[in-house]
Design a protein around this motif. Structure first.
Motif, PDB file in Angstrom:
ATOM      1  N   LYS A 212       0.729  -1.102   0.105  1.00  0.00           N
ATOM      2  CA  LYS A 212      -0.125   0.133   0.071  1.00  0.00           C
ATOM      3  C   LYS A 212       0.710   1.302  -0.056  1.00  0.00           C
ATOM      4  O   LYS A 212       0.486   2.327  -0.361  1.00  0.00           O
ATOM      5  CB  LYS A 212      -1.062  -0.211   1.331  1.00  0.00           C
ATOM      6  CG  LYS A 212      -2.022  -0.800   1.166  1.00  0.00           C
ATOM      7  CD  LYS A 212      -2.963  -0.811   2.493  1.00  0.00           C
ATOM      8  CE  LYS A 212      -4.286  -1.783   2.410  1.00  0.00           C
ATOM      9  NZ  LYS A 212      -5.047  -1.704   3.339  1.00  0.00           N
TER      10      LYS A 212
ATOM     11  N   TRP B 148      -0.534   5.771  -7.607  1.00  0.00           N
ATOM     12  CA  TRP B 148      -1.819   6.710  -7.695  1.00  0.00           C
ATOM     13  C   TRP B 148      -1.525   7.730  -8.331  1.00  0.00           C
ATOM     14  O   TRP B 148      -0.668   8.647  -7.983  1.00  0.00           O
ATOM     15  CB  TRP B 148      -2.086   7.171  -6.119  1.00  0.00           C
ATOM     16  CG  TRP B 148      -3.069   6.147  -5.404  1.00  0.00           C
ATOM     17  CD1 TRP B 148      -2.715   5.242  -4.256  1.00  0.00           C
ATOM     18  CD2 TRP B 148      -4.351   5.631  -5.694  1.00  0.00           C
ATOM     19  NE1 TRP B 148      -3.522   4.352  -4.118  1.00  0.00           N
ATOM     20  CE2 TRP B 148      -4.790   4.700  -4.599  1.00  0.00           C
ATOM     21  CE3 TRP B 148      -5.245   6.043  -6.592  1.00  0.00           C
ATOM     22  CZ2 TRP B 148      -5.944   4.065  -4.674  1.00  0.00           C
ATOM     23  CZ3 TRP B 148      -6.565   5.376  -6.530  1.00  0.00           C
ATOM     24  CH2 TRP B 148      -6.873   4.382  -5.659  1.00  0.00           C
TER      25      TRP B 148
ATOM     26  N   ARG C  42      -3.562  11.290 -10.171  1.00  0.00           N
ATOM     27  CA  ARG C  42      -4.799  12.234 -10.363  1.00  0.00           C
ATOM     28  C   ARG C  42      -4.835  12.708 -11.517  1.00  0.00           C
ATOM     29  O   ARG C  42      -3.530  12.798 -12.297  1.00  0.00           O
ATOM     30  CB  ARG C  42      -4.357  13.546  -9.479  1.00  0.00           C
ATOM     31  CG  ARG C  42      -4.588  13.204  -7.763  1.00  0.00           C
ATOM     32  CD  ARG C  42      -4.551  14.421  -6.972  1.00  0.00           C
ATOM     33  NE  ARG C  42      -5.889  15.082  -7.475  1.00  0.00           N
ATOM     34  CZ  ARG C  42      -6.266  16.253  -7.182  1.00  0.00           C
ATOM     35  NH1 ARG C  42      -5.439  17.230  -6.592  1.00  0.00           N
ATOM     36  NH2 ARG C  42      -7.505  16.738  -7.379  1.00  0.00           N
TER      37      ARG C  42
ATOM     38  N   GLU D 294     -16.033   5.947 -13.853  1.00  0.00           N
ATOM     39  CA  GLU D 294     -15.055   4.910 -13.995  1.00  0.00           C
ATOM     40  C   GLU D 294     -14.434   4.728 -15.283  1.00  0.00           C
ATOM     41  O   GLU D 294     -13.290   4.541 -15.371  1.00  0.00           O
ATOM     42  CB  GLU D 294     -15.322   3.784 -13.144  1.00  0.00           C
ATOM     43  CG  GLU D 294     -15.612   3.748 -11.708  1.00  0.00           C
ATOM     44  CD  GLU D 294     -15.502   2.596 -10.864  1.00  0.00           C
ATOM     45  OE1 GLU D 294     -15.430   1.476 -11.561  1.00  0.00           O
ATOM     46  OE2 GLU D 294     -15.902   2.464  -9.688  1.00  0.00           O
TER      47      GLU D 294
ATOM     48  N   GLU E  86      -7.393   0.334  -9.416  1.00  0.00           N
ATOM     49  CA  GLU E  86      -8.615   0.804  -8.752  1.00  0.00           C
ATOM     50  C   GLU E  86      -8.636   2.405  -9.113  1.00  0.00           C
ATOM     51  O   GLU E  86      -7.924   3.079  -9.594  1.00  0.00           O
ATOM     52  CB  GLU E  86      -8.262   0.942  -7.226  1.00  0.00           C
ATOM     53  CG  GLU E  86      -9.253   1.181  -6.018  1.00  0.00           C
ATOM     54  CD  GLU E  86      -8.869   1.359  -4.908  1.00  0.00           C
ATOM     55  OE1 GLU E  86      -9.504   1.849  -4.008  1.00  0.00           O
ATOM     56  OE2 GLU E  86      -7.878   0.620  -4.575  1.00  0.00           O
ATOM     57  N   VAL E  87     -10.071   2.815  -9.165  1.00  0.00           N
ATOM     58  CA  VAL E  87     -10.568   4.107  -9.456  1.00  0.00           C
ATOM     59  C   VAL E  87     -11.025   4.758  -8.183  1.00  0.00           C
ATOM     60  O   VAL E  87     -11.855   4.052  -7.588  1.00  0.00           O
ATOM     61  CB  VAL E  87     -11.787   4.090 -10.792  1.00  0.00           C
ATOM     62  CG1 VAL E  87     -12.060   5.451 -11.002  1.00  0.00           C
ATOM     63  CG2 VAL E  87     -11.272   3.372 -11.817  1.00  0.00           C
ATOM     64  N   ASP E  88     -10.732   5.916  -8.141  1.00  0.00           N
ATOM     65  CA  ASP E  88     -11.166   6.746  -6.643  1.00  0.00           C
ATOM     66  C   ASP E  88     -11.788   7.893  -7.235  1.00  0.00           C
ATOM     67  O   ASP E  88     -11.060   9.003  -7.760  1.00  0.00           O
ATOM     68  CB  ASP E  88     -10.063   7.201  -5.852  1.00  0.00           C
ATOM     69  CG  ASP E  88     -10.517   7.838  -4.698  1.00  0.00           C
ATOM     70  OD1 ASP E  88     -11.542   8.202  -4.384  1.00  0.00           O
ATOM     71  OD2 ASP E  88      -9.609   8.284  -3.751  1.00  0.00           O
TER      72      ASP E  88
ATOM     73  N   ASP F 217     -13.772   9.918  -5.604  1.00  0.00           N
ATOM     74  CA  ASP F 217     -13.940  11.129  -4.963  1.00  0.00           C
ATOM     75  C   ASP F 217     -12.743  12.066  -5.150  1.00  0.00           C
ATOM     76  O   ASP F 217     -13.074  13.397  -4.876  1.00  0.00           O
ATOM     77  CB  ASP F 217     -13.941  10.542  -3.671  1.00  0.00           C
ATOM     78  CG  ASP F 217     -15.158   9.720  -3.200  1.00  0.00           C
ATOM     79  OD1 ASP F 217     -16.314   9.933  -3.677  1.00  0.00           O
ATOM     80  OD2 ASP F 217     -14.881   8.889  -2.223  1.00  0.00           O
ATOM     81  N   PHE F 218     -11.691  11.545  -5.449  1.00  0.00           N
ATOM     82  CA  PHE F 218     -10.709  12.508  -5.821  1.00  0.00           C
ATOM     83  C   PHE F 218      -9.980  12.449  -7.153  1.00  0.00           C
ATOM     84  O   PHE F 218      -9.046  12.887  -7.396  1.00  0.00           O
ATOM     85  CB  PHE F 218      -9.323  11.901  -4.717  1.00  0.00           C
ATOM     86  CG  PHE F 218      -9.674  12.174  -3.105  1.00  0.00           C
ATOM     87  CD1 PHE F 218      -9.343  13.264  -2.582  1.00  0.00           C
ATOM     88  CD2 PHE F 218     -10.080  10.983  -2.515  1.00  0.00           C
ATOM     89  CE1 PHE F 218      -9.796  13.587  -1.187  1.00  0.00           C
ATOM     90  CE2 PHE F 218     -10.468  11.270  -1.195  1.00  0.00           C
ATOM     91  CZ  PHE F 218     -10.258  12.516  -0.523  1.00  0.00           C
TER      92      PHE F 218
ATOM     93  N   ARG G 129      -8.746  10.033  -9.094  1.00  0.00           N
ATOM     94  CA  ARG G 129      -7.548   9.450  -9.426  1.00  0.00           C
ATOM     95  C   ARG G 129      -7.484   8.088  -9.425  1.00  0.00           C
ATOM     96  O   ARG G 129      -8.731   7.513  -9.376  1.00  0.00           O
ATOM     97  CB  ARG G 129      -6.575   9.685  -8.026  1.00  0.00           C
ATOM     98  CG  ARG G 129      -7.162   9.104  -6.847  1.00  0.00           C
ATOM     99  CD  ARG G 129      -6.427   9.158  -5.686  1.00  0.00           C
ATOM    100  NE  ARG G 129      -6.907   8.499  -4.558  1.00  0.00           N
ATOM    101  CZ  ARG G 129      -6.099   8.164  -3.497  1.00  0.00           C
ATOM    102  NH1 ARG G 129      -4.859   8.442  -3.363  1.00  0.00           N
ATOM    103  NH2 ARG G 129      -6.593   7.422  -2.391  1.00  0.00           N
ATOM    104  N   VAL G 130      -6.577   7.327 -10.181  1.00  0.00           N
ATOM    105  CA  VAL G 130      -6.417   5.981 -10.488  1.00  0.00           C
ATOM    106  C   VAL G 130      -5.432   5.217 -10.030  1.00  0.00           C
ATOM    107  O   VAL G 130      -4.277   5.939  -9.954  1.00  0.00           O
ATOM    108  CB  VAL G 130      -6.770   5.725 -11.852  1.00  0.00           C
ATOM    109  CG1 VAL G 130      -8.226   6.116 -12.600  1.00  0.00           C
ATOM    110  CG2 VAL G 130      -5.774   6.545 -12.855  1.00  0.00           C
ATOM    111  N   LYS G 131      -5.401   3.978  -9.486  1.00  0.00           N
ATOM    112  CA  LYS G 131      -4.220   3.245  -8.945  1.00  0.00           C
ATOM    113  C   LYS G 131      -4.249   2.601 -10.374  1.00  0.00           C
ATOM    114  O   LYS G 131      -4.788   1.649 -10.746  1.00  0.00           O
ATOM    115  CB  LYS G 131      -4.219   2.358  -7.748  1.00  0.00           C
ATOM    116  CG  LYS G 131      -3.248   1.621  -7.516  1.00  0.00           C
ATOM    117  CD  LYS G 131      -3.565   0.616  -6.411  1.00  0.00           C
ATOM    118  CE  LYS G 131      -3.686   1.352  -5.059  1.00  0.00           C
ATOM    119  NZ  LYS G 131      -3.797   0.218  -4.011  1.00  0.00           N
TER     120      LYS G 131
END
Length: 210
Positions: A96, A127, A129, A140, A152-154, A156-157, A159-161
């Protein structure tokens, strides 16, 4: 040295240059127990081994993880290394915290597996942005794609991992075609990419590897 001796010496060097490498076949055996013994192992690679001290890295990383007494590291040669863990929770905690850098250069760190792809040990997880995406495309399906393999897709912010090939240069800008979806009024537009973790050493991924 006579002309004959010189010709013979040059000829021997040419023969050595074209000599085929030895081919060795490992006999079949049950290695399932051996494979199982590495199921809690992370394996890594220095992206610029001539500039990175693997022995120092093996000492320092467990200190950064605060796991000095729980992790065993080993130098595998050629800029590669491994760490053996006791629990899945420890491995997840370490992964992580990616990406990692050492001696001003990036390192790749991932789970060991018996079958390796060509990109194995050059992959680095970031990660990222994604800046400049219109709100009507904030979904997504919009994020990811050309940057790398999306993990992963976030939303809220924004951004993507992603997993990128660390042997290649990073992309800090991409062109996105926004003509899909319900609204067709936009065309192609530039989008900025910001790689998280506020360390300026990302320049290392832009330098040619030695």
């Amino acid at each position: 040295m006579s002309q004959r001796q010189l010709i013979a010496k040059v000829g021997n060097k040419n023969m050595e240059a074209v000599r085929k490498p030895l081919r060795i076949t490992v006999p079949p055996f049950d290695n399932s127990e051996l494979i199982q013994s590495y199921d809690k192992t992370l394996i890594g690679k220095c992206m610029n081994p001539s500039e990175q001290d693997v022995k120092a890295l093996i000492i320092m990383l467990p200190k950064i993880w605060k796991m000095e007494d729980r992790v065993a590291g080993a130098d595998l040669g050629l800029g590669r290394f491994q760490f053996d863990f006791n629990t899945e929770e420890e491995i997840e905690e370490v992964l992580k915290m990616q990406p990692y850098h050492f001696d001003y250069w990036m390192i790749s760190l991932m789970r060991w597996k018996p079958v390796m792809e060509k990109s194995y040990l050059t992959e680095i997880t970031f990660w990222v942005r994604v800046l400049g995406v219109p709100l009507q495309y904030w979904a997504e399906s919009t994020f990811g794609g050309a940057i790398g393999h999306v993990v992963e897709v976030d939303l809220d912010f924004g951004r993507v991992k992603v997993v990128v090939d660390g042997s290649q240069c990073l992309s800090f800008e991409t062109i996105v075609d926004f003509r899909g979806g319900e609204f067709y009024g936009r065309g192609e537009e530039p989008i900025s990419l910001r790689y998280e973790k506020d360390f300026w050493l990302l320049y290392s991924l832009l330098q040619p590897l030695s």
